[in-house]
Design an enzyme around this catalytic site. Sequence first.
Site, PDB file in Angstrom:
ATOM      1  N   SER A 141       0.850  -1.198   0.000  1.00  0.00           N
ATOM      2  CA  SER A 141       0.000   0.000   0.000  1.00  0.00           C
ATOM      3  C   SER A 141       0.881   1.243   0.000  1.00  0.00           C
ATOM      4  O   SER A 141       2.047   1.182  -0.405  1.00  0.00           O
ATOM      5  CB  SER A 141      -0.933  -0.033   1.208  1.00  0.00           C
ATOM      6  N   ASN A 142       0.360   2.366   0.420  1.00  0.00           N
ATOM      7  CA  ASN A 142       1.130   3.618   0.445  1.00  0.00           C
ATOM      8  C   ASN A 142       0.650   4.489   1.599  1.00  0.00           C
ATOM      9  O   ASN A 142      -0.233   4.090   2.355  1.00  0.00           O
ATOM     10  CB  ASN A 142       1.021   4.332  -0.903  1.00  0.00           C
ATOM     11  N   TYR A 143       1.212   5.691   1.720  1.00  0.00           N
ATOM     12  CA  TYR A 143       0.966   6.521   2.907  1.00  0.00           C
ATOM     13  C   TYR A 143      -0.314   7.366   2.836  1.00  0.00           C
ATOM     14  O   TYR A 143      -0.552   8.174   3.727  1.00  0.00           O
ATOM     15  CB  TYR A 143       2.154   7.449   3.144  1.00  0.00           C
TER      16      TYR A 143
END
Length: 209
Positions: free
Chosen positions: A22-24
């Site tokens: 995923s990502n931030y």
Amino acid sequence: MMKVLITAGPTREAIDPARFISNYSSGKMGYALANACAHSEFEVLLISGPTQLEVPINCDYIPVESAQEMYEAVEKHIHDVDVAIFSAAVADYTYASPAAQKIKKYGDTLIIELEKTKDILGSARVEFDFKGILIGFAAETENLLDNARIKLEKKGCDLIVANDILRKDSGFNVDHNQAYLVTSTGHQELPLLSKKALALAIIQWVQAH
Ligand code: PMT
């Protein structure tokens, strides 16, 4: 009443039942947009990856996990709206064959092969034949304006909201954002704004368009 579709938050690409890529993205930018649109007399459909945020009131809401699920939700609903704003941080690559069982810790390294996801924003004009106002974001770490202009043209957008995600006080998972509004005729540099204020500036641009 104008209808707007907003994508928000990160996507999660499963590796096995316990892990994902995923990502931030926190969803704050997209939810601020949904909130501001709902308060500005838009009918809002929010399509969001997993976040910790409360769904703004007066918004229709479709929760999704993966880039593929977000693609399918947008494909299904984009024909119903006048404006589409893509603020989600969609994974560009996904794990093609997630393991059915938790991957065991055998070797010293683990190699997994990723494959490209579908570009949702890039599908709007051609695959989905969307004729309304199309707004994308560009999250960049270098050559912000040049990359934003390329995205604007390649994806057939009317507006790109370009933000530099290396800044600590702007972009991912904070309450503020410093952005450029990039169109085919030029760009406008906005100061560091709360995400709510940036959302209002984007709505103002839509209303003036
Ligand atoms: O969620 P927050 O914590 O508030 O953070 C806000 C933000 C930094 C995520 C937001 O301001 C932002 O920049 N969103 C876009 C993030 C991104 O993925 O940018 P990109 O330059 O990789 O993608 C360009 C555009 O294509 C974006 O509109 C994106 O939504 C869209 N895209 C990208 C890949 C893909 N497979 N499908 C898409 O629709």
